[in-house]
Design a protein around this motif. Structure first.
Motif, mmCIF file in Angstrom:
data_model
loop_
_atom_site.group_PDB
_atom_site.id
_atom_site.type_symbol
_atom_site.label_atom_id
_atom_site.label_comp_id
_atom_site.label_asym_id
_atom_site.label_seq_id
_atom_site.Cartn_x
_atom_site.Cartn_y
_atom_site.Cartn_z
ATOM 1 N N ALA A 109 34.462 -52.735 24.230
ATOM 2 C CA ALA A 109 33.737 -53.906 23.735
ATOM 3 C C ALA A 109 34.603 -54.678 22.755
ATOM 4 O O ALA A 109 35.415 -54.102 22.029
ATOM 5 C CB ALA A 109 32.443 -53.476 23.055
ATOM 6 N N CYS A 110 34.406 -55.984 22.750
ATOM 7 C CA CYS A 110 35.134 -56.831 21.803
ATOM 8 C C CYS A 110 34.203 -57.156 20.635
ATOM 9 O O CYS A 110 33.096 -57.656 20.854
ATOM 10 C CB CYS A 110 35.594 -58.113 22.488
ATOM 11 S SG CYS A 110 36.464 -59.195 21.333
ATOM 12 N N PRO A 111 34.648 -56.888 19.407
ATOM 13 C CA PRO A 111 33.778 -57.127 18.263
ATOM 14 C C PRO A 111 33.630 -58.607 17.912
ATOM 15 O O PRO A 111 32.756 -58.962 17.123
ATOM 16 C CB PRO A 111 34.489 -56.380 17.118
ATOM 17 C CG PRO A 111 35.925 -56.398 17.496
ATOM 18 C CD PRO A 111 35.959 -56.346 18.998
ATOM 19 N N CYS A 112 34.457 -59.462 18.477
ATOM 20 C CA CYS A 112 34.443 -60.872 18.037
ATOM 21 C C CYS A 112 33.315 -61.683 18.667
ATOM 22 O O CYS A 112 32.519 -62.290 17.964
ATOM 23 C CB CYS A 112 35.792 -61.515 18.328
ATOM 24 S SG CYS A 112 37.107 -60.807 17.318
ATOM 25 N N HIS A 113 33.243 -61.696 20.001
ATOM 26 C CA HIS A 113 32.218 -62.533 20.645
ATOM 27 C C HIS A 113 31.461 -61.759 21.721
ATOM 28 O O HIS A 113 30.809 -62.358 22.566
ATOM 29 C CB HIS A 113 32.852 -63.784 21.249
ATOM 30 C CG HIS A 113 33.737 -64.520 20.294
ATOM 31 N ND1 HIS A 113 35.112 -64.423 20.333
ATOM 32 C CD2 HIS A 113 33.444 -65.307 19.239
ATOM 33 C CE1 HIS A 113 35.630 -65.144 19.347
ATOM 34 N NE2 HIS A 113 34.639 -65.684 18.671
ATOM 35 N N GLY A 114 31.597 -60.443 21.697
ATOM 36 C CA GLY A 114 30.728 -59.615 22.522
ATOM 37 C C GLY A 114 31.140 -59.383 23.961
ATOM 38 O O GLY A 114 30.317 -58.910 24.755
ATOM 39 N N SER A 115 32.365 -59.682 24.330
ATOM 40 C CA SER A 115 32.765 -59.359 25.707
ATOM 41 C C SER A 115 32.782 -57.848 25.899
ATOM 42 O O SER A 115 33.133 -57.102 24.979
ATOM 43 C CB SER A 115 34.154 -59.924 26.020
ATOM 44 O OG SER A 115 34.103 -61.314 26.150
ATOM 45 N N LYS A 116 32.401 -57.425 27.109
ATOM 46 C CA LYS A 116 32.395 -55.995 27.429
ATOM 47 C C LYS A 116 33.196 -55.785 28.719
ATOM 48 O O LYS A 116 33.130 -56.599 29.635
ATOM 49 C CB LYS A 116 30.959 -55.494 27.608
ATOM 50 C CG LYS A 116 30.146 -55.576 26.321
ATOM 51 C CD LYS A 116 28.737 -55.044 26.512
ATOM 52 C CE LYS A 116 27.994 -54.944 25.198
ATOM 53 N NZ LYS A 116 27.694 -56.240 24.593
HETATM 54 FE FE1 FES Z 1 36.845 -61.087 22.540
HETATM 55 FE FE2 FES Z 1 36.042 -63.523 21.977
HETATM 56 S S1 FES Z 1 37.863 -62.573 21.390
HETATM 57 S S2 FES Z 1 35.040 -62.029 23.149
#
Ligand code: FES
Length: 171
Positions: A109-116
């Motif tokens: 998971a990405c903590p910045c904008h929620g991509s999984k």
């Molecule tokens: Fe990972 Fe934006 S940088 S969802």
């Protein structure tokens, strides 16, 4: 009667000549130093010293079966799946945040904008594929191989082409 105070002293003339001669020599010296500095810059190798993109991830037995290990310094995951070893970039394809492994969910998971992102093959999803969020692309697979000492090496600069994303390192 001549004004003696305005008569030039021969010693003064010599001094003035010496002054201009020294000034000229000084100017030549500065010009020569500038030319030498430019010449040195021109002849010096124009090399950018960066760390190697190849990471030595150590012996494969460091990674238990079904494990996902984040190497924060290198920005990669080393994954030991049933099929073998492979590596994913840990850098989110949206805006470059460092992702994290969520063992309780079995995803990255990405903590910045929620991509999984998927780690294990599930339905149509391959490891690295986006599950949801704004990331425009999957996490890239990185090239992995074993060196002569039996260490896992990962080339962070080489993405595995999509059609070769089933090329696991087996020990
Ligand atoms: Fe990972 Fe934006 S940088 S969802």
């Amino acid at each position: 009667m001549p004004d003696e105070s305005k008569t030039e002293n021969p010693d003064d003339i010599v001094n003035r000549r010496q002054f201009f001669a020294k000034l000229g020599l000084g100017s030549l010296g500065i010009a020569a130093a500038g030319t030498a500095a430019f010449a040195y810059q021109f002849l010096e190798p124009n090399v950018l010293y960066e760390p190697s993109p190849v990471v030595n991830a150590g012996k494969p037995d460091r990674y238990p079966l079904d494990s996902v290990t984040l190497d924060v310094n290198s920005g990669i995951y080393i994954i030991h799946s049933q099929e073998g070893y492979f590596s994913l970039s840990a850098v989110c394809t949206h805006l470059g945040c460092l992702t994290t492994w969520k063992p309780e969910l079995g995803i990255i998971a990405c903590p910045c904008h929620g991509s999984k992102f998927a780690v294990w093959e599930r339905g149509n999803l391959k490891p690295g594929d986006k599950i949801e969020g704004p990331a425009p692309k999957p996490l890239p697979w990185k090239r992995v191989w074993l060196n002569d000492d039996g260490d896992l090496l990962v080339d962070r600069s080489t993405d595995v082409p999509p059609l070769q994303r089933d090329s696991f390192v087996r020990v």
